[in-house]
Design an enzyme around this catalytic site. Structure first.
Site, PDB file in Angstrom:
ATOM      1  CB  ILE A  14      61.701  44.691   0.779  1.00  0.00           C
ATOM      2  CG1 ILE A  14      61.118  44.406   2.305  1.00  0.00           C
ATOM      3  CG2 ILE A  14      63.137  44.773   0.837  1.00  0.00           C
ATOM      4  CD1 ILE A  14      59.644  44.397   2.449  1.00  0.00           C
ATOM      5  CE  LYS A  90      62.922  36.288   2.969  1.00  0.00           C
ATOM      6  NZ  LYS A  90      62.546  36.851   1.386  1.00  0.00           N
ATOM      7  CG  ASP A 168      62.580  35.755  -1.790  1.00  0.00           C
ATOM      8  OD1 ASP A 168      63.624  36.076  -1.418  1.00  0.00           O
ATOM      9  OD2 ASP A 168      61.680  36.561  -1.740  1.00  0.00           O
TER      10      ASP A 168
HETATM   11  N1  LIG Z   1      59.678  42.269  -2.350  1.00  0.00           N
HETATM   12  C1  LIG Z   1      59.371  41.693  -1.244  1.00  0.00           C
HETATM   13  O1  LIG Z   1      58.114  41.800  -0.999  1.00  0.00           O
HETATM   14  C2  LIG Z   1      60.127  41.316  -0.100  1.00  0.00           C
HETATM   15  C3  LIG Z   1      61.479  41.114  -0.066  1.00  0.00           C
HETATM   16  N2  LIG Z   1      62.288  41.058   0.829  1.00  0.00           N
HETATM   17  C4  LIG Z   1      63.772  40.413   0.334  1.00  0.00           C
HETATM   18  O2  LIG Z   1      64.463  41.781   0.355  1.00  0.00           O
HETATM   19  C5  LIG Z   1      65.649  41.470  -0.560  1.00  0.00           C
HETATM   20  C6  LIG Z   1      65.351  42.488  -1.727  1.00  0.00           C
HETATM   21  O3  LIG Z   1      64.262  42.157  -2.207  1.00  0.00           O
HETATM   22  P1  LIG Z   1      63.329  43.206  -3.295  1.00  0.00           P
HETATM   23  O4  LIG Z   1      63.247  44.805  -2.485  1.00  0.00           O
HETATM   24  O5  LIG Z   1      62.091  42.842  -3.509  1.00  0.00           O
HETATM   25  O6  LIG Z   1      64.472  43.420  -4.391  1.00  0.00           O
HETATM   26  P2  LIG Z   1      64.412  44.648  -5.455  1.00  0.00           P
HETATM   27  O7  LIG Z   1      65.189  44.006  -6.786  1.00  0.00           O
HETATM   28  O8  LIG Z   1      63.189  45.251  -5.698  1.00  0.00           O
HETATM   29  O9  LIG Z   1      65.406  45.581  -4.929  1.00  0.00           O
HETATM   30  C7  LIG Z   1      66.861  45.275  -4.602  1.00  0.00           C
HETATM   31  C8  LIG Z   1      67.595  46.658  -4.771  1.00  0.00           C
HETATM   32  O10 LIG Z   1      69.123  46.482  -4.595  1.00  0.00           O
HETATM   33  C9  LIG Z   1      69.614  47.053  -5.413  1.00  0.00           C
HETATM   34  N3  LIG Z   1      71.176  46.538  -5.509  1.00  0.00           N
HETATM   35  C10 LIG Z   1      71.486  45.245  -6.234  1.00  0.00           C
HETATM   36  N4  LIG Z   1      72.676  45.157  -6.100  1.00  0.00           N
HETATM   37  C11 LIG Z   1      73.229  46.005  -5.306  1.00  0.00           C
HETATM   38  C12 LIG Z   1      74.459  46.706  -5.127  1.00  0.00           C
HETATM   39  N5  LIG Z   1      75.704  45.762  -5.395  1.00  0.00           N
HETATM   40  N6  LIG Z   1      74.772  47.689  -4.405  1.00  0.00           N
HETATM   41  C13 LIG Z   1      73.756  48.631  -4.056  1.00  0.00           C
HETATM   42  N7  LIG Z   1      72.529  48.258  -4.521  1.00  0.00           N
HETATM   43  C14 LIG Z   1      72.398  47.078  -5.230  1.00  0.00           C
HETATM   44  C15 LIG Z   1      68.830  47.114  -6.755  1.00  0.00           C
HETATM   45  O11 LIG Z   1      69.254  48.506  -7.462  1.00  0.00           O
HETATM   46  C16 LIG Z   1      67.558  47.304  -5.970  1.00  0.00           C
HETATM   47  O12 LIG Z   1      67.314  48.462  -5.796  1.00  0.00           O
HETATM   48  C17 LIG Z   1      65.342  40.074  -0.898  1.00  0.00           C
HETATM   49  O13 LIG Z   1      66.501  39.414  -0.121  1.00  0.00           O
HETATM   50  C18 LIG Z   1      64.027  39.709  -0.579  1.00  0.00           C
HETATM   51  O14 LIG Z   1      64.088  38.312  -0.117  1.00  0.00           O
HETATM   52  C19 LIG Z   1      61.770  40.899   2.138  1.00  0.00           C
HETATM   53  C20 LIG Z   1      60.642  40.994   2.305  1.00  0.00           C
HETATM   54  C21 LIG Z   1      59.618  41.241   1.231  1.00  0.00           C
HETATM   55  O1  LIG Z   2      60.002  38.100   2.110  1.00  0.00           O
HETATM   56  C1  LIG Z   2      58.920  38.054   1.468  1.00  0.00           C
HETATM   57  O2  LIG Z   2      57.858  38.261   1.615  1.00  0.00           O
HETATM   58  C2  LIG Z   2      56.859  38.247   0.763  1.00  0.00           C
HETATM   59  C3  LIG Z   2      55.674  38.912   0.766  1.00  0.00           C
HETATM   60  O3  LIG Z   2      56.487  40.426   0.733  1.00  0.00           O
HETATM   61  C4  LIG Z   2      54.988  39.088   1.897  1.00  0.00           C
HETATM   62  O4  LIG Z   2      55.534  39.774   2.893  1.00  0.00           O
HETATM   63  C5  LIG Z   2      57.792  38.230  -0.477  1.00  0.00           C
HETATM   64  O5  LIG Z   2      57.545  37.276  -1.506  1.00  0.00           O
HETATM   65  C6  LIG Z   2      59.367  37.495   0.000  1.00  0.00           C
HETATM   66  O6  LIG Z   2      60.488  38.218  -0.533  1.00  0.00           O
END
Ligand SMILES: NC(=O)C1=CN([C@@H]2O[C@H](COP(=O)(O)OP(=O)(O)OC[C@H]3O[C@@H](n4cnc5c(N)ncnc54)[C@H](O)[C@@H]3O)[C@@H](O)[C@H]2O)C=CC1
Ligand SMILES: O=C1O[C@@H]([C@H](O)CO)[C@H](O)[C@H]1O
Length: 309
Positions: A14, A90, A168
């Site tokens: 993200i 979030k 999530d």
């Molecule tokens: N994947 C999606 O489409 C979306 C995700 N989110 C939210 O964003 C957050 C992250 O999700 P993603 O980006 O998908 O996960 P991800 O697993 O792709 O990225 C997490 C990053 O955090 C890093 N990380 C983990 N622990 C760490 C630490 N202690 N210090 C520094 N870096 C650390 C990891 O190396 C990784 O690069 C979640 O809370 C998720 O709900 C929000 C909107 C959309």
């Molecule tokens: O926050 C989140 O949004 C979806 C998806 O990226 C749509 O925006 C994802 O599953 C969740 O972490």
């Protein structure tokens, strides 16, 4: 006026997809450093830990957190202790107690904190809220279904305790309805469908109500087809309001409405900028409370093991 100097922790999906592009498009915010365990972020100073970023990196005014929810609490606390404004993806933390503690700690430090419920900034949300304000609500149906393989490829954290599983993405729908509806919601019952090899659900059905017995139902599915279904239908005495595509599309009685042209994360960072200027915070925990209560009262149904590949 000097731009806000921003550090970012967790340069993952993200952060790369949404946060960095939104920051780079905002002249009032400058990304100066990143702390991440994965690949480094081009064009800024990179560190492996927040401690290194704070001790050895360029001066920052604020820090954005894009790490998984597990372990995020200690990281945000560290930033607050250093007097930094914080923007937290979030869900804000892995537990409701942690989130409530961050609310208090940010207030005590006198810094701005934003729990970034990004779906609340979708283009159709404010127009929907305005229309609903004078309507007589009858029922709400939420269908929030997507493919975890597309949106969280290889992310094992999401299936571990504190990772929330299908909640999530589902919490995004809860963040929208708690923003649109006039009264607090309560979870009456839930069914959580948990794969044999996971600690968190891959699907869920939730029945909620408010103090006036408004009927609110939600169906969440993380193993849905490639084409997402992110919709909320609110039936009123005066007509039917429908949000589709996560709130990007708004229709009333089947007629598409004019909505904002600003993207979710551009609006998130504009709001964060304003909070800092106003010495204010925006740290709503309602969506997380509904998730916690769903886990409290939810019946568990074991379903077949889930494999990402
Ligand atoms: N994947 C999606 O489409 C979306 C995700 N989110 C939210 O964003 C957050 C992250 O999700 P993603 O980006 O998908 O996960 P991800 O697993 O792709 O990225 C997490 C990053 O955090 C890093 N990380 C983990 N622990 C760490 C630490 N202690 N210090 C520094 N870096 C650390 C990891 O190396 C990784 O690069 C979640 O809370 C998720 O709900 C929000 C909107 C959309
Ligand atoms: O926050 C989140 O949004 C979806 C998806 O990226 C749509 O925006 C994802 O599953 C969740 O972490």
């Amino acid at each position: 006026m000097q731009p806000i100097r921003l550090g970012l922790v967790g340069y993952g999906k993200i952060a790369q997809d949404q946060h960095v592009p939104a920051i780079n498009a905002n002249p009032g915010i400058q990304l100066v450093s990143v702390a991440t365990l994965g690949q480094p972020c081009p064009g800024v100073e990179n560190f492996h830990t927040l401690s290194e970023l704070l001790e050895h990196g360029p001066q920052v005014d604020a820090i954005a957190f894009c790490t998984p929810p597990q372990g995020r609490f200690a990281l945000v606390q560290q930033a607050l202790a250093a007097g930094k404004h914080v923007l937290v993806e979030k869900p804000p933390c892995a537990t409701l107690g942690e989130a409530l503690a961050l609310v208090d700690q940010a207030a005590a430090k006198g810094v701005s904190a934003l729990f970034a419920w990004h779906s609340r900034y979708a283009p159709g949300i404010e127009a929907a809220r305005d229309w609903l304000a004078s309507r007589t609500l009858q029922s709400v149906q939420i269908d929030w279904k997507e493919d975890v393989r597309k949106w969280h490829p290889g992310q094992t954290w999401i299936w571990q305790p504190g990772g929330l599983g299908v909640f999530d993405p589902g919490i995004n729908a809860l963040s929208i309805v708690t923003h649109l509806l006039p009264h607090p919601l309560f979870v009456e019952s839930a069914e959580l469908r948990v794969p044999d090899n996971c600690q968190s659900p891959i699907a869920a059905s939730i029945k909620m109500a408010d103090a006036r017995q408004l009927d609110v139902r939600a169906e969440f599915d993380f193993d849905h087809g490639h084409d997402e279904l992110w919709s909320i239908e609110i039936r009123c005495a005066e007509g039917v309001l429908r949000l589709d595509n996560g709130g990007a599309l708004l229709s009333i009685d089947g007629v598409r409405q004019t909505v904002s042209e600003e993207g979710e994360y551009a609006a998130v960072y504009r709001h964060f900028q304003q909070l800092i200027a106003d010495k204010a915070s925006d740290v709503d925990v309602q969506p997380l409370r509904l998730v916690a209560d769903s886990f409290f009262v939810g019946s568990r149904v074991a379903v077949e093991a889930f494999y990402d590949a």
